[in-house]
Scaffold this motif. Structure first.
Motif, mmCIF file in Angstrom:
data_model
loop_
_atom_site.group_PDB
_atom_site.id
_atom_site.type_symbol
_atom_site.label_atom_id
_atom_site.label_comp_id
_atom_site.label_asym_id
_atom_site.label_seq_id
_atom_site.Cartn_x
_atom_site.Cartn_y
_atom_site.Cartn_z
ATOM 1 N N ALA A 1 51.732 48.826 28.010
ATOM 2 C CA ALA A 1 50.381 49.246 28.397
ATOM 3 C C ALA A 1 49.732 50.086 27.304
ATOM 4 O O ALA A 1 48.536 49.952 27.026
ATOM 5 C CB ALA A 1 50.430 50.029 29.708
ATOM 6 N N ILE B 1 44.493 50.850 31.708
ATOM 7 C CA ILE B 1 44.354 50.305 30.351
ATOM 8 C C ILE B 1 42.875 50.264 29.965
ATOM 9 O O ILE B 1 42.504 50.637 28.839
ATOM 10 C CB ILE B 1 44.979 48.901 30.262
ATOM 11 N N LEU C 1 48.550 47.715 24.533
ATOM 12 C CA LEU C 1 47.332 47.002 24.895
ATOM 13 C C LEU C 1 46.117 47.928 24.898
ATOM 14 O O LEU C 1 45.022 47.537 24.483
ATOM 15 C CB LEU C 1 47.503 46.353 26.274
ATOM 16 N N LEU D 1 49.267 43.923 32.723
ATOM 17 C CA LEU D 1 47.851 43.958 33.069
ATOM 18 C C LEU D 1 47.651 44.014 34.575
ATOM 19 O O LEU D 1 46.743 44.711 35.065
ATOM 20 C CB LEU D 1 47.136 42.734 32.490
ATOM 21 N N GLY E 1 46.170 47.518 34.743
ATOM 22 C CA GLY E 1 44.903 47.073 34.179
ATOM 23 C C GLY E 1 43.799 48.111 34.217
ATOM 24 O O GLY E 1 43.061 48.286 33.240
#
Length: 439
Positions: free
Chosen positions: A380, A254, A383, A247, A251
């Motif tokens: 990644a 994502i 997620l 993250l 991040g």
């Protein structure tokens, strides 16, 4: 970190992998089987959320309120999914891919089949609500662990000019799972008395789900022991990383990746779960006929998924997703009204919606995966998938039913419209970031 070889991996290699060498086409088939098993579990629960749980678990409220409560529990799996990814990525790092897949699919199968033994509220009282919620969370945790990373990798590693086709292949499993689940429920609803169905008939699909998960486990282990899979692991493309580190590093991408397919995922539940609840609650027809319509429309969706691969290879995946988002936005403005139009209206709504879904869903996997750093790409991508389902689909049936029951069917289109807008914004941001990086 090298993956740990387990006894099950060795058995899968010996029994299924012909010495560990599997053709890429067989890997694609394995991905489809794995997806089909996951989505079969998913849709068995989704259909039961409409036709079973309001009566079995929430008989103390009216049918509409009971369905809304059921949809609230339905959403718990999507909330739990990122936590499942965190848990099973740790198992992956310490014990290997085979241990991760085995544990995740065992949890998924156990949580699903345990629902088949769920007593009624009249037998156990409010405890049955908590039992259903816990089992639903178990399903969500397990789905977080079933991620194998091959869907975006199939698209990224495809030959030039064929990425759309390879991106489409894993998505077939979702509609196959829906077709089987809907057909099973239609059979039992159409051939059993109401007493028999609520006594034992609804439980049978959950038993079938466990058997399908066993097949899916060996299919996925077959991939996990191949030299191709091992090479991807060693190169970092399939190497699990801690979620917090991922993250921190990825991040922003994502978040963009989670919102890019939002129109598609919102439509996914608007066409597969919400219409069944509306027809069941607000019309006089039995759900059997609508499930048969859904099966027929899903076959049209399968054709559309295949078509998405051809179209994407001609015009590009991003352009196809943007065009699909615009089409979904237009669709949201008028199509929900067709659900109040009897057999013809329902059929038109479902067929058009599934064609739109097939074209967009066929290319929704891993649209920004190539932007992730190779070291973090596997985690990644997992997620991104988790958050896309959570934001786009997790609360779609609940929101659509709540809006439509208070403000009419046209209000449910507002949820779809918001998803389409988010998709267009995310794709625009993604494009600008790419241009900035290139410049």
């Amino acid at each position: 970190m090298a993956s740990t070889t387990t006894t099950l991996e060795q058995d899968a290699r010996e029994i299924h992998a012909h010495g560990g060498d599997v053709h890429p086409g067989e890997i694609a088939v394995g991905v489809v089987i794995g997806r089909a098993s996951e989505f079969f579990d998913f849709f068995v629960y989704a259909i039961a959320s409409v036709v079973v749980f309001p009566k079995l678990v929430f008989p103390f409220v009216d049918p509409l309120t009971g369905t809304l409560y059921s949809f609230a529990i339905f959403a718990l799996a999507f909330i739990a999914r990122p936590f499942g990814t965190t848990l099973f990525m740790a198992i992956d790092r310490h014990h290997g891919r085979g241990a991760k897949l085995t544990a995740a699919l065992f949890l998924l199968g156990t949580s699903t089949v345990a629902i088949a033994f769920l007593p009624s509220h009249d037998t156990l009282g409010s405890a049955v609500v908590w039992m259903l919620a816990i089992l639903r969370i178990g399903q969500g945790l397990a789905w977080g662990g079933t991620w194998d990373g091959l869907a975006p990798l199939l698209a990224m590693r495809a030959p030039e000019g064929r990425r759309g086709w390879y991106a489409m292949l894993p998505q077939l499993g979702a509609l196959i799972g829906l077709i089987i689940a809907s057909a099973l429920f239609a059979f039992f609803l159409g051939n059993l008395s109401a007493a028999d169905f609520f006594d034992w008939g609804w439980r049978y699909p959950f038993f079938v789900a466990f058997a399908i998960n066993v097949v899916a486990l060996f299919s996925r282990l077959r991939m996990a022991v191949t030299p191709q899979y091992a090479a991807l692991f060693e190169s970092g493309d399939l190497e699990p990383q801690p979620v917090i580190d991922t993250l921190r590093s990825e991040g922003k991408d994502i978040l963009i990746g989670a919102f890019a397919p939002l129109a598609t995922f919102a439509l996914f539940h608007m066409v597969t779960v919400f219409p069944l609840s509306w027809v069941f609650l607000f019309t006089s027809e039995r759900p059997t006929r609508f499930l048969i319509i859904e099966v027929g429309a899903a076959f049209c969706g399968l054709v559309a998924v295949f078509a998405s691969g051809v179209i994407a290879d001609r015009i590009g995946r991003r352009r196809l997703l943007a065009g699909s988002a615009v089409a979904i936005a237009v669709f949201s403005g008028f199509a929900p009204q067709f659900l109040a139009g009897g057999f013809l209206g329902e059929t038109v709504f479902m067929v058009v919606a599934f064609i739109l879904l097939g074209i967009s869903f066929g290319q929704s996997s891993g649209i920004v995966a190539s932007k992730f750093t190779p070291k973090y790409r596997y985690t990644a991508s997992a997620l991104t998938n988790d958050f896309a389902w959570l934001f786009g689909a997790g609360f779609a049936p609940l929101a659509a039913l709540l809006l439509s029951s208070h403000f009419g069917l046209s209000a449910s289109g507002g949820y779809l419209l918001s998803g389409a807008i988010c998709t267009m914004v995310a794709l625009t941001l993604n494009r600008r970031l790419e241009l900035a990086a290139a410049g």
